[in-house]
Write an enzyme that holds these catalytic residues in place. Sequence first.
Site, PDB file in Angstrom:
ATOM      1  N   ASN A  87       0.880  -1.160  -0.088  1.00 64.23           N
ATOM      2  CA  ASN A  87       0.023   0.107   0.015  1.00 64.23           C
ATOM      3  C   ASN A  87       0.844   1.242   0.216  1.00 64.23           C
ATOM      4  O   ASN A  87       0.493   2.270  -0.635  1.00 64.23           O
ATOM      5  CB  ASN A  87      -0.752  -0.033   1.136  1.00 64.23           C
ATOM      6  CG  ASN A  87      -1.512   1.095   1.551  1.00 64.23           C
ATOM      7  OD1 ASN A  87      -2.445   1.930   0.703  1.00 64.23           O
ATOM      8  ND2 ASN A  87      -1.149   2.004   2.636  1.00 64.23           N
ATOM      9  N   SER A 141      -3.839   3.179  -8.535  1.00 61.76           N
ATOM     10  CA  SER A 141      -4.321   4.332  -8.554  1.00 61.76           C
ATOM     11  C   SER A 141      -5.142   4.693  -9.848  1.00 61.76           C
ATOM     12  O   SER A 141      -4.505   3.989 -10.887  1.00 61.76           O
ATOM     13  CB  SER A 141      -3.433   5.634  -8.341  1.00 61.76           C
ATOM     14  OG  SER A 141      -3.916   6.755  -8.504  1.00 61.76           O
ATOM     15  N   TYR A 154       4.253   9.954 -11.087  1.00 66.50           N
ATOM     16  CA  TYR A 154       3.194   9.034 -10.053  1.00 66.50           C
ATOM     17  C   TYR A 154       2.220   8.085 -11.230  1.00 66.50           C
ATOM     18  O   TYR A 154       2.343   6.900 -10.941  1.00 66.50           O
ATOM     19  CB  TYR A 154       2.411   9.884  -9.217  1.00 66.50           C
ATOM     20  CG  TYR A 154       1.240   9.077  -8.490  1.00 66.50           C
ATOM     21  CD1 TYR A 154       1.843   8.721  -7.233  1.00 66.50           C
ATOM     22  CD2 TYR A 154      -0.006   9.041  -8.590  1.00 66.50           C
ATOM     23  CE1 TYR A 154       1.128   8.019  -6.183  1.00 66.50           C
ATOM     24  CE2 TYR A 154      -0.856   8.457  -7.911  1.00 66.50           C
ATOM     25  CZ  TYR A 154      -0.375   8.086  -6.662  1.00 66.50           C
ATOM     26  OH  TYR A 154      -1.137   7.223  -5.595  1.00 66.50           O
ATOM     27  N   ALA A 155       1.522   8.811 -12.063  1.00 65.78           N
ATOM     28  CA  ALA A 155       0.776   7.925 -13.006  1.00 65.78           C
ATOM     29  C   ALA A 155       1.496   6.756 -13.717  1.00 65.78           C
ATOM     30  O   ALA A 155       0.970   5.814 -13.850  1.00 65.78           O
ATOM     31  CB  ALA A 155       0.219   8.750 -13.943  1.00 65.78           C
ATOM     32  N   LYS A 158       2.331   4.093 -11.085  1.00 62.75           N
ATOM     33  CA  LYS A 158       1.167   3.211 -10.734  1.00 62.75           C
ATOM     34  C   LYS A 158       0.661   2.400 -11.737  1.00 62.75           C
ATOM     35  O   LYS A 158      -0.014   1.376 -11.688  1.00 62.75           O
ATOM     36  CB  LYS A 158       0.123   4.270 -10.396  1.00 62.75           C
ATOM     37  CG  LYS A 158       0.485   4.786  -8.622  1.00 62.75           C
ATOM     38  CD  LYS A 158       0.619   3.661  -7.572  1.00 62.75           C
ATOM     39  CE  LYS A 158       0.811   4.435  -6.457  1.00 62.75           C
ATOM     40  NZ  LYS A 158       0.559   3.481  -5.323  1.00 62.75           N
TER      41      LYS A 158
END
Length: 258
Positions: A87, A141, A154-155, A158
């Site tokens: 997580n 995400s 980040y994208a 993820k």
Amino acid sequence: METELQGKGVLVTGGAGGIGSATVRAFAEEGARVAVHYRSSEASARALAGEVGGVALRADLTSEAEVDALIPEAVRALGRLDVLVANAGHWAPLDVPVWKMPLSRWRQSMAENLDSVFLCCRAFLRHVEVTRGGSLVLISSTAGLFGEAGHSDYAAAKGALASGFVKSLKNELGRIAPLARVNVVCPGWTEVDRNRARLQDPAFLSRVTRTMALRKVAQPEDIARVIVTLASDRISGHVTGEVVTVAGGMEGRVIHEG
């Protein structure tokens, strides 16, 4: 429905955070023993571990040595380890487009959101190779599915978890544990500390829910219940390599006009 998680050992990375703490409590409610991983939130992690009768374990998940030590430590502390919930992650709040993004930020995002999950999975699977069983739930995400302007780092990290990594891993698992499973959960907008203030603004809430069939944001418990469901061999024993989006029916387009 009975989850058959009673007595199982569970490690939740980033367990002191919003979704993490809800997940720890959800597993504890099913009778599992839970290790609450933390890097800097020691007080919160220890308080939560005390609340649920678990243990708090510290590690920097970008450090290979510390992750390799974390899994055996969790096994010793819990007596067994059956489930890994990967997580922990980090979303940099500053909006930076690709053409202005420093390589240092890109690399840091990859280290905190992708390398860390690889290291945790690798260490856990060395344990699975011995026990011949286990379940992994990786937290991605909706940014990894639809992208996020200003946060391509980040994208991208993820998105890797929710595509090539999980699809490869679910096939590799059969080589060491034929019934071991791995799945991904992609939360959308969730009312955690870093979002809570903005989500109190009706105009902001209306804007972010325009792409969602259900015009509300998730509570951390909404995500936690799905994680527990996927971790349960009783409920999800024939589910592996799947990506479950918990985002109110979010799409990459506007559904509601106002």
